[in-house]
Enzyme design. Sequence first.
Site, PDB file in Angstrom:
ATOM      1  N   HIS A 133     -10.902  10.390  22.362  1.00 30.94           N
ATOM      2  CA  HIS A 133     -12.134   9.888  23.014  1.00 30.94           C
ATOM      3  C   HIS A 133     -12.628  10.994  24.019  1.00 30.94           C
ATOM      4  CE1 HIS A 133     -11.440   6.329  20.556  1.00 30.94           C
ATOM      5  NE2 HIS A 133     -10.942   5.760  21.226  1.00 30.94           N
ATOM      6  N   VAL A 159       0.868  -1.270   0.062  1.00 30.58           N
ATOM      7  CA  VAL A 159      -0.131   0.099  -0.038  1.00 30.58           C
ATOM      8  C   VAL A 159       0.802   1.154   0.003  1.00 30.58           C
ATOM      9  CG1 VAL A 159      -2.174  -0.947   1.133  1.00 30.58           C
ATOM     10  CG2 VAL A 159      -0.265   0.152   2.524  1.00 30.58           C
ATOM     11  N   LYS A 166      -7.718   6.450  14.097  1.00 31.98           N
ATOM     12  CA  LYS A 166      -6.794   7.093  15.018  1.00 31.98           C
ATOM     13  C   LYS A 166      -5.694   6.225  15.155  1.00 31.98           C
ATOM     14  CE  LYS A 166      -7.409   6.382  19.577  1.00 31.98           C
ATOM     15  NZ  LYS A 166      -7.196   4.853  20.240  1.00 31.98           N
TER      16      LYS A 166
HETATM   17  C1  BG6 Z   1      -9.452   2.116  21.693  1.00 32.37           C
HETATM   18  C2  BG6 Z   1      -8.160   2.483  22.458  1.00 32.37           C
HETATM   19  O1  BG6 Z   1      -9.603   3.472  20.861  1.00 32.37           O
HETATM   20  O2  BG6 Z   1     -10.828   2.287  22.742  1.00 32.37           O
HETATM   21  C3  BG6 Z   1      -8.172   1.209  23.463  1.00 32.37           C
HETATM   22  O3  BG6 Z   1      -7.183   2.296  21.640  1.00 32.37           O
HETATM   23  C4  BG6 Z   1      -9.693   1.227  24.552  1.00 32.37           C
HETATM   24  O4  BG6 Z   1      -7.157   1.226  24.397  1.00 32.37           O
HETATM   25  C5  BG6 Z   1     -10.606   1.408  23.539  1.00 32.37           C
HETATM   26  O5  BG6 Z   1      -9.569   0.047  25.202  1.00 32.37           O
HETATM   27  C6  BG6 Z   1     -12.132   1.362  24.429  1.00 32.37           C
HETATM   28  O6  BG6 Z   1     -13.107   1.340  23.651  1.00 32.37           O
HETATM   29  P1  BG6 Z   1     -14.149   0.506  23.510  1.00 32.37           P
HETATM   30  O7  BG6 Z   1     -15.239   0.628  22.674  1.00 32.37           O
HETATM   31  O8  BG6 Z   1     -13.326  -0.812  22.655  1.00 32.37           O
HETATM   32  O9  BG6 Z   1     -14.473  -0.010  24.854  1.00 32.37           O
END
Ligand code: BG6
Length: 504
Positions: free
Chosen positions: A257, A115, A165
């Site tokens: 997040h 890629v 991300k």
């Molecule tokens: C991800 C992180 O973006 O989100 C993780 O890289 C984390 O470390 C996760 O555990 C949490 O989100 P979810 O939706 O998987 O509970």
Amino acid sequence: MLSSSERHEPGTGRRRFGRRRTGNYGSVPDLLKTLVVLGARGDMTGRLLLPALVRLAGAGQLPAEMQVVAMDRDAGDDDAYRDHARQKLDAHLPDRDEKATEAFLERLSYRQADVTSADALRKALDGLASPMAVYLALPNVLFRPTLEALSEAGLPPHATLVVEKPFGTDLDDAKELNALIARSFDERDVFRIDHFLAKQTVLDVLGLRFANRIFEPVWNSEHISRVDITWYESLGLEGRANYYDRAGALRDMIQNHLLQMLALVAMDPPRSITDRDLRDRKVEALRAVVPPKPEEMAKATRRARYTAGTVGGKDLPAYADAEGVDPSRGTETYAEVTFRVSNWRWGGTPFRLRTGKAIGQERREIAVYFKTVPHEPFDDRDRADVLRFTLSPDAISLELNLNGEGDPFDLERVTLDSEFPTQELPPYALLLKEIAEGDPTLSIRGDEAEELWRIVEPVLQAWERDEVPLEEYPAGSGGPKGAKATPQRAAGRGTAAGDDPRSG
Ligand code: BG6
């Protein structure tokens, strides 16, 4: 009974309202015809994308003509890749609709391509139907060479780009990535993913704030003493050292997040819930977020990493001893930062964002602490009202003071609590649906991505300079001392849910 705890059965708890799509962007003329997944054999595709696509297929929500073309550098054909996909689905979506799975696998094909090579991409993309979306399900280090190769290979007009991300490693890197993207894509066709924006309870912040009259008048620093956004999970490293040891908790969770959740809590009311209006308001809120000053770093931020311990009956080695970890990097698995939001609405209300891995008691919530009343007619001192948005399980609760059940002149703490069923489409499936429909409302805009780095960068730099000590906490504990991982919700009377209830 004044207290209530309602559990809604699937399909009965929420009344559906149609979303008005104003089409202020929407350059994608038809539903997607080709989804190209770069990084087809990677962890991201196996763990999240393939299960999400099958969930969408099961819900009858995949565009009728859409083909999924998986690309990776290994040799292989369609059948071999379909076998790989079946194995990943067995591991990550064991309970699935077999008919939908087989129908989906029919649409799935494989093309070998490096890629990062324009020639290889040109060949691999040749003949694929438009409109097309290219999903970079790749390690962050491959974003730049892949974007360069895509730009050289050339894409059909209005191709959509989907980027996972973390978007860059710092502000400069994010700026460079944005410039690179702008060479081949219109910003309105770019989806920078943050799957938290597709979580039901995160979106509930918008519904609660902007579809009810009672909250907005008190949604400011005159009435809200502080906001805590907490994400404590029991999961440890889960074999992700390759990525996580270079990222750490601040980059992994707070930079994206948790700041997204802050933006939804802090933003002004948007004209509509569409890409431009919603993201304008979010960016405006993020621009007001002020990181701690250098002299405040030691008080306003904390970092820590877990030592050996037991979580959920499972022994976890110390983070520093885990395979693939370089302990000298001093990567944090717990991060906490208190930000100010410097505008008329929020002057004086701290927003504390904290996250940790390998925490014994999970806690995932946005807690909004109100101030106490200006005059207290009861002998008893009342406590601050608390509104909580809890994720997994999804719930909203409101902690109030009411007259006591026994002695009516005493106050009692009552929690109004509503728990919701697991969301119909999991976050990744919902995001793929939005991508297929060409609606970027739930993705991160380029200027927003840069704002997010601007906010955390001073903290990252102070930590790199060791201005804040790296604390430790045993895996399975409540996090570093004072982090308080106590359960967040308890319905009914007389419960003292949450910490520091007199925070007004
Ligand atoms: C991800 C992180 O973006 O989100 C993780 O890289 C984390 O470390 C996760 O555990 C949490 O989100 P979810 O939706 O998987 O509970």
